[in-house]
Design a protein around this motif. Structure first.
Motif, PDB file in Angstrom:
ATOM      1  N   PRO A 229       0.837  -1.287  -0.080  1.00  0.00           N
ATOM      2  CA  PRO A 229       0.218  -0.103   0.167  1.00  0.00           C
ATOM      3  C   PRO A 229       0.716   1.290  -0.091  1.00  0.00           C
ATOM      4  O   PRO A 229       0.412   2.280  -0.733  1.00  0.00           O
ATOM      5  CB  PRO A 229      -0.910  -0.027   1.013  1.00  0.00           C
ATOM      6  CG  PRO A 229      -1.034  -1.612   1.568  1.00  0.00           C
ATOM      7  CD  PRO A 229       0.223  -2.256   0.915  1.00  0.00           C
ATOM      8  N   CYS A 230       1.945   1.481   0.903  1.00  0.00           N
ATOM      9  CA  CYS A 230       2.709   2.680   0.698  1.00  0.00           C
ATOM     10  C   CYS A 230       4.053   2.517   0.152  1.00  0.00           C
ATOM     11  O   CYS A 230       4.544   3.685  -0.167  1.00  0.00           O
ATOM     12  CB  CYS A 230       2.800   3.065   2.019  1.00  0.00           C
ATOM     13  SG  CYS A 230       4.211   2.393   3.217  1.00  0.00           S
ATOM     14  N   ILE A 232       6.848   2.512   1.449  1.00  0.00           N
ATOM     15  CA  ILE A 232       7.806   3.371   1.925  1.00  0.00           C
ATOM     16  C   ILE A 232       7.994   2.635   3.651  1.00  0.00           C
ATOM     17  O   ILE A 232       8.947   3.409   4.014  1.00  0.00           O
ATOM     18  CB  ILE A 232       7.696   4.702   2.108  1.00  0.00           C
ATOM     19  CG1 ILE A 232       6.225   5.131   2.721  1.00  0.00           C
ATOM     20  CG2 ILE A 232       8.050   5.349   0.849  1.00  0.00           C
ATOM     21  CD1 ILE A 232       6.073   6.664   2.911  1.00  0.00           C
ATOM     22  N   GLY A 233       7.595   1.717   3.784  1.00  0.00           N
ATOM     23  CA  GLY A 233       7.873   0.972   5.155  1.00  0.00           C
ATOM     24  C   GLY A 233       6.994   1.490   6.304  1.00  0.00           C
ATOM     25  O   GLY A 233       7.392   1.154   7.444  1.00  0.00           O
ATOM     26  N   VAL A 234       6.061   2.287   5.979  1.00  0.00           N
ATOM     27  CA  VAL A 234       5.077   2.574   7.273  1.00  0.00           C
ATOM     28  C   VAL A 234       3.813   2.448   7.416  1.00  0.00           C
ATOM     29  O   VAL A 234       3.232   2.210   8.529  1.00  0.00           O
ATOM     30  CB  VAL A 234       5.297   4.337   7.218  1.00  0.00           C
ATOM     31  CG1 VAL A 234       6.527   4.852   7.615  1.00  0.00           C
ATOM     32  CG2 VAL A 234       4.366   4.792   6.198  1.00  0.00           C
ATOM     33  N   CYS A 235       3.298   1.715   6.446  1.00  0.00           N
ATOM     34  CA  CYS A 235       1.758   1.231   6.666  1.00  0.00           C
ATOM     35  C   CYS A 235       1.984  -0.099   7.328  1.00  0.00           C
ATOM     36  O   CYS A 235       0.651  -0.302   7.733  1.00  0.00           O
ATOM     37  CB  CYS A 235       1.070   1.289   5.451  1.00  0.00           C
ATOM     38  SG  CYS A 235       1.309  -0.080   4.263  1.00  0.00           S
ATOM     39  N   MET A 236       2.652  -0.957   7.037  1.00  0.00           N
ATOM     40  CA  MET A 236       2.823  -2.347   7.716  1.00  0.00           C
ATOM     41  C   MET A 236       1.608  -3.384   7.008  1.00  0.00           C
ATOM     42  O   MET A 236       1.259  -4.298   7.479  1.00  0.00           O
ATOM     43  CB  MET A 236       2.553  -2.287   9.392  1.00  0.00           C
ATOM     44  CG  MET A 236       3.294  -1.528  10.209  1.00  0.00           C
ATOM     45  SD  MET A 236       5.179  -1.681   9.757  1.00  0.00           S
ATOM     46  CE  MET A 236       5.414  -3.153  10.808  1.00  0.00           C
ATOM     47  N   GLY A 237       1.212  -2.901   5.775  1.00  0.00           N
ATOM     48  CA  GLY A 237       0.394  -3.644   5.118  1.00  0.00           C
ATOM     49  C   GLY A 237       0.798  -4.811   4.228  1.00  0.00           C
ATOM     50  O   GLY A 237       0.232  -5.855   4.057  1.00  0.00           O
ATOM     51  N   VAL A 239       3.312  -7.104   5.036  1.00  0.00           N
ATOM     52  CA  VAL A 239       4.354  -7.849   5.648  1.00  0.00           C
ATOM     53  C   VAL A 239       4.090  -9.450   5.244  1.00  0.00           C
ATOM     54  O   VAL A 239       3.254  -9.823   4.777  1.00  0.00           O
ATOM     55  CB  VAL A 239       3.785  -7.930   7.376  1.00  0.00           C
ATOM     56  CG1 VAL A 239       4.163  -6.397   7.693  1.00  0.00           C
ATOM     57  CG2 VAL A 239       2.589  -8.372   7.413  1.00  0.00           C
ATOM     58  N   ARG A 247       8.654 -11.375  10.940  1.00  0.00           N
ATOM     59  CA  ARG A 247       7.643 -10.755  10.067  1.00  0.00           C
ATOM     60  C   ARG A 247       8.221  -9.403   9.699  1.00  0.00           C
ATOM     61  O   ARG A 247       8.144  -8.353  10.304  1.00  0.00           O
ATOM     62  CB  ARG A 247       6.303 -10.544  10.977  1.00  0.00           C
ATOM     63  CG  ARG A 247       5.069  -9.843  10.097  1.00  0.00           C
ATOM     64  CD  ARG A 247       3.975 -10.315  10.727  1.00  0.00           C
ATOM     65  NE  ARG A 247       3.389 -11.510  10.842  1.00  0.00           N
ATOM     66  CZ  ARG A 247       2.250 -11.966  11.137  1.00  0.00           C
ATOM     67  NH1 ARG A 247       1.637 -10.929  12.226  1.00  0.00           N
ATOM     68  NH2 ARG A 247       1.675 -13.235  11.226  1.00  0.00           N
ATOM     69  N   ARG A 249       8.647  -6.034   6.358  1.00  0.00           N
ATOM     70  CA  ARG A 249       7.707  -5.766   5.346  1.00  0.00           C
ATOM     71  C   ARG A 249       8.338  -6.145   3.952  1.00  0.00           C
ATOM     72  O   ARG A 249       9.567  -5.949   3.511  1.00  0.00           O
ATOM     73  CB  ARG A 249       8.019  -4.140   5.681  1.00  0.00           C
ATOM     74  CG  ARG A 249       7.291  -3.484   6.804  1.00  0.00           C
ATOM     75  CD  ARG A 249       7.973  -2.071   7.286  1.00  0.00           C
ATOM     76  NE  ARG A 249       9.185  -2.319   7.886  1.00  0.00           N
ATOM     77  CZ  ARG A 249      10.161  -1.397   8.253  1.00  0.00           C
ATOM     78  NH1 ARG A 249       9.506  -0.260   8.547  1.00  0.00           N
ATOM     79  NH2 ARG A 249      11.357  -1.520   8.239  1.00  0.00           N
TER      80      ARG A 249
END
Lengths: 264, 305
Positions: A229-230, A232-237, A239, A247, A249
């Motif tokens: 989704p993002c 850039i490593g911030v949404c954690m979607g 994984v 676990r 990204r």
């Protein structure tokens, strides 16, 4: 370093049914992008679809400051992309990806690219970079597709002098079957010699290639595809579970992983 | 014109501008520091931190819906001890207030987190997440004024940091809960957390999220968030509010200020445009200059009928 670019479209042409190559003027992306990197594209002007979509980098021309993406027209973003005319702008964020393809540096390595569908373009990029970095790298390229008319990049690889082999599921071109039917004899033929496999394609294909390489003790890098989704490593979607219990990204801890690391 | 004031106050904190990051959309800082100058933000609100590490929910965790996303991450984080040891030293290098979002299942969890983070040094505010929709019991506090009051009272006892309570919109009326949090010692309120929703894949006849339900965010929720901010501001006009929910542009941010927010959190927009937070801060400043507004505080709650 990821950054946003509004890049002028230079060309955007069909290559096979439902697939196009878009080339844009993006000197910073062209300078920074390496094989395995991706860019996130946004085409919607009023938030629908809201999220950017990831595209692996197909080729760069660093002298001209150009970047090309090879994409399959499957949804709203790619449909919008396909309508971009030369002179229009494409909104991209990139280069994205933390861990990308690493060319095997052992002397006399046979580099085997195994690509399926739109997993082929990043491996074409990797082959090009290998040929730029080494005088005469030993590259074998295996392209998989369901049918002959869905094959990507065979002609350009052949034109570049790359040993390109083909597997089609319906037998309409090359070996009848799957990429592993071409890969296995090739690996057995090179048994005991330095071989590195680089793979990108649909998950079932990558799983089969990873299992074969693990069985035969061959190093294999996989560019894993999950929804990011993002990017850039911030949404954690995005994984992914690894065999060591972590676990991670896919976008910034990958997207390239070793065959034994991924828990399928 | 350089003598305009963009600074706002949230509890004890002075923010250089009203733009902060939404918890869970900006990592812990290092992820974004290459992309955004953290020192250009009003504050950095980091991802939810719990007592023990959490792996979060299975995938798919995020799906797109019209002009929005549903997320069910499940508060994946490495735990408070890891945050203090691994993340906080990095954040201390920046000249920006750091607000940590706390999450737990019992009052004792929040008290433990507040004690540790207060003692750690380098944390300036605590955002009490009583409203995560994606974990069991995550919403228990947020739907009950008495439980909210008890939690905030206990946390207030162990910290002198600025306390911000993050409210859920998934209630009939947010005002009694907002009032309970403030009466119990919360300096400010964040609103709104995501709205619970779901989506179904009709071809597979399955829920699209592994967790079945998730929290809706993005432009789809903005009108609801704006209404919530206005309602709470009208009831509690002296309480600083951090407004959030689908803010994608400086214009959106100004709407929230006019509705009564003192600060604005940028969340989902960062997923789309990584520099959304600082872009919006710059856009807000440009708006003030263009319109001859000397102080951003003049906009707060200034909407008229």
């Amino acid at each position: 370093m990821p950054h946003q670019v509004f890049a002028r479209v230079l060309s955007n042409d069909p290559i096979i049914a439902g697939h196009q190559v878009i080339t844009c003027e993006a000197p910073t992306l062209a300078a920074e992008a390496q094989p395995g990197h991706f860019v996130n594209v946004l085409t919607a002007e009023r938030y629908d679809p809201l999220l950017r979509k990831p595209f692996s980098v197909y080729t760069v021309d660093r002298d001209r400051g150009q970047i090309s993406l090879l994409y399959s027209i499957v949804g709203a973003t790619t449909a919008s992309m396909s309508r971009k005319r030369p002179g229009e702008m494409l909104d991209m964020v990139g280069p994205l990806g933390g861990r990308i393809f690493q060319a095997d540096t052992r002397p006399d390595t046979t580099h085997i690219m195994v690509g399926g569908g739109y997993g082929v373009p990043p491996l074409v990029f990797l082959s090009r970079e290998l040929r730029l970095a080494q005088s005469a790298p030993n590259i074998k390229f295996i392209i998989g597709a369901r049918r002959k008319d869905l094959l990507l990049c065979e002609a350009e690889l052949v034109a570049a002098g790359v040993d390109a082999r083909v597997a089609t599921e319906d037998g309409s071109h090359g070996t009848s079957g799957r990429v592993t039917d071409v890969l296995e004899p090739l690996l057995l033929e090179n048994s005991g010699l330095p071989v590195a496999v680089y793979c990108c394609g649909p998950t079932p294909m990558m799983k089969a290639v990873a299992e074969l390489c693990l069985k035969l003790g061959v190093t294999c890098q996989l560019s894993v595809e999950v929804a990011m989704p993002c990017g850039i490593g911030v949404c954690m979607g995005c994984v992914l579970d690894l065999t060591d219990g972590r676990r991670v990204r896919c976008c910034v801890d990958g997207p390239v992983f070793e065959a034994g690391e991924v828990k399928w | 014109m350089t003598n305009i004031n963009t600074a706002v106050k949230i509890g004890k904190l002075t923010l250089r501008n009203p733009i902060v990051t939404g918890s869970g959309t900006f990592g812990f800082g290092p992820e974004m520091a290459n992309i955004v100058d953290l020192n250009k933000l009003g504050a950095v609100v980091v991802k939810s931190t719990s007592r023990e590490p959490r792996l979060g929910n299975p995938t798919p965790r995020i799906v797109e819906t019209p002009s929005g996303i549903l997320n069910a991450i499940g508060l994946q984080n490495s735990g408070v001890d890891n945050f203090i040891a691994e993340k906080l030293p990095f954040l201390r290098n920046y000249d920006v207030p750091i607000i940590v979002n706390l999450v737990g299942t019992e009052v004792a969890d929040y008290v433990h987190l507040a004690e540790k983070l207060t003692a750690a040094g380098g944390v300036h505010g605590l955002e009490i997440n009583i409203s995560c929709p994606n974990v069991s019991h995550g919403c228990d506090f947020a739907v009950d004024p008495a439980l909210t009051a008890e939690l905030i009272r206990e946390v207030r006892k162990v910290t002198d940091l600025t306390l911000i309570t993050k409210l859920s919109p998934n209630v009939t009326d947010m005002v009694p809960i907002a009032r309970a949090a403030v009466d119990a010692g919360s300096d400010a309120l964040s609103l709104i957390n995501t709205l619970i929703g779901t989506a179904i894949d009709v071809r597979k006849r399955k829920f699209r999220l592994a967790n079945i339900t998730g929290g809706l965010s993005g432009p789809a929720v903005k009108p609801i968030a704006l209404r919530c901010v206005w309602q709470v501001h009208r009831a509690l006009p002296n309480v600083p509010l951090i407004g959030m929910g689908g803010i994608m542009s400086a214009t959106d941010a100004i709407e929230f200020l006019l509705a009564g927010a003192t600060a604005i959190a940028i969340g989902t927009a960062t997923f789309v445009n990584p520099t959304a937070s600082t872009d919006i801060a710059a856009g807000l400043e440009a708006y003030l200059i263009e319109n001859g507004i000397a102080d951003v505080n003049e906009l707060i709650g200034a909407v008229t009928q």
